[in-house]
Enzyme design. Structure first.
Site, PDB file in Angstrom:
ATOM      1  N   ASP A  40       0.818  -1.231   0.000  1.00 39.78           N
ATOM      2  CA  ASP A  40       0.000   0.000   0.000  1.00 39.78           C
ATOM      3  C   ASP A  40       0.846   1.272   0.000  1.00 39.78           C
ATOM      4  O   ASP A  40       0.593   2.191   0.784  1.00 39.78           O
ATOM      5  CB  ASP A  40      -0.924   0.036   1.221  1.00 39.78           C
ATOM      6  CG  ASP A  40      -1.624  -1.285   1.493  1.00 39.78           C
ATOM      7  OD1 ASP A  40      -1.861  -2.034   0.535  1.00 39.78           O
ATOM      8  OD2 ASP A  40      -1.929  -1.564   2.665  1.00 39.78           O
ATOM      9  N   GLU A 210     -10.924  -1.413  -3.320  1.00 42.03           N
ATOM     10  CA  GLU A 210     -10.246  -0.666  -2.254  1.00 42.03           C
ATOM     11  C   GLU A 210      -9.147   0.189  -2.883  1.00 42.03           C
ATOM     12  O   GLU A 210      -9.006   0.274  -4.098  1.00 42.03           O
ATOM     13  CB  GLU A 210      -9.636  -1.642  -1.237  1.00 42.03           C
ATOM     14  CG  GLU A 210      -8.624  -2.604  -1.856  1.00 42.03           C
ATOM     15  CD  GLU A 210      -8.246  -3.765  -0.957  1.00 42.03           C
ATOM     16  OE1 GLU A 210      -8.954  -4.000   0.037  1.00 42.03           O
ATOM     17  OE2 GLU A 210      -7.241  -4.431  -1.258  1.00 42.03           O
TER      18      GLU A 210
END
Length: 328
Positions: A40, A210
């Protein structure tokens, strides 16, 4: 004879020195960018330095801190350990995810998810921490989550703080296949309503799972997100374009995906641009070939280019990475 020996030693020494220099000065960044299991990744530029803030990829109970990495050229990176830890966030106890950072005034604000809440009865969600330096230490800004519940079906994770052209800051976020956007107050301590009275506005495009991210290019808003399951080989990145940060966002295409000969599960990205050269780079994580541990993710970078219509060209994932790109 002695002169020949000495000369031979000198030449050998010079040859070894030259060889050593070539080894220690890489021509490209290589992928992954740095050692360790990190996912991420969010890229940022502060002054003449690049920064990357990733999730420490491990079991949820071990995700209780965040590291950062800085570079002057995107090739050589310096690790800054524990820029944020749960010791400074009293309500966080696990699953500290997906940092997103912005500078406002003389302060740096780091938004993060924590605790992986599954319902509105659990404590956790999206928090914000503040520091005087990009390397931290970051401390809790409000002493509680900024967003602590599900709205429009969106799990409060995977936040991205975005500054619009008019100076207004927004926070895009959401897991469980729903994405919301909220307006942030000037002090980042609360959420403001939109002109129509709504507070949590859903902007979910088709295929969204997401990992929301946004940037502006030539007046257009590029909205990016991740599709597929984060532990699977088909994790990937798609995008949409709009004339407003609020959309509507119609999916255009997938632009980042696995290459079975290089790595799998390429997703959850951010984008940075060298302000001097104008070149764009996509920073993302992927899983090494043959890896069965879902947490084994590494941070990588590739060049990102556009066609004559402003559409993003498919990104080719590599082992080489990119050439040095200092901000001069």
């Amino acid at each position: 004879m002695m002169k020949k020996i000495i000369l031979s030693i000198c030449i050998s020494s010079l040859t070894l020195s030259g060889f050593s220099q070539k080894v220690t000065e890489p021509k490209t960044s290589g992928n992954p960018l740095f050692e360790g299991w990190y996912a991420d990744p969010e890229g940022a530029i502060f002054g003449k330095e690049y920064w990357i803030y990733p999730t420490f990829s491990a079991k949820y109970e071990e995700q209780i801190f965040m590291d950062a990495f800085s570079s002057k050229d995107l090739v050589n990176w310096t690790k800054h350990a524990n820029v944020l830890t749960k010791d400074n966030i009293k309500w966080a106890n696990k699953a500290m995810w997906a940092p997103s950072i912005t500078k406002k005034g003389n302060k740096y604000y780091l938004f993060f998810g924590a605790n992986d809440i599954q319902n509105n009865k659990e404590l956790g969600g999206i928090g914000v921490a503040v520091s005087n330096k990009p390397s931290g230490p970051f401390k809790d800004h409000i002493g509680k989550p900024l967003i602590d519940a599900f709205h429009n079906g969106a799990q409060p994770i995977d936040q991205y703080v975005f500054k619009d052209k008019d100076g207004q800051y927004y926070l895009f976020y959401g897991g469980w296949s729903h994405c919301n956007v909220v307006k942030l107050s000037d002090d980042f301590k609360s959420i403001l309503p939109f002109p129509d009275g709504t507070t949590y506005k859903e902007v979910t495009p088709k295929g969204y799972v997401e990992g929301a991210f946004m940037f502006i290019r030539k007046g257009k808003y590029y909205f990016m997100w991740s599709e597929g399951g984060w532990t699977g080989p088909n994790y990937s990145v798609a995008y949409a374009m709009a004339d407003s940060p609020l959309g509507p966002f119609k999916r255009i295409d997938r632009i980042l995906k696995q290459d079975p000969s290089i790595a799998t599960g390429a997703g959850h990205n951010s984008v940075i641009q060298n302000p001097k050269t104008g070149e764009y780079y996509i920073i993302y994580h992927r899983r090494p070939l043959g890896e069965t541990n879902g947490n084994h993710r590494v941070t990588c970078i590739e060049k990102m280019e556009f066609d004559e219509n402003g559409l993003i060209k498919p990104v080719i994932i590599t082992f080489e990475g990119i050439a040095a790109s200092p901000i001069k």
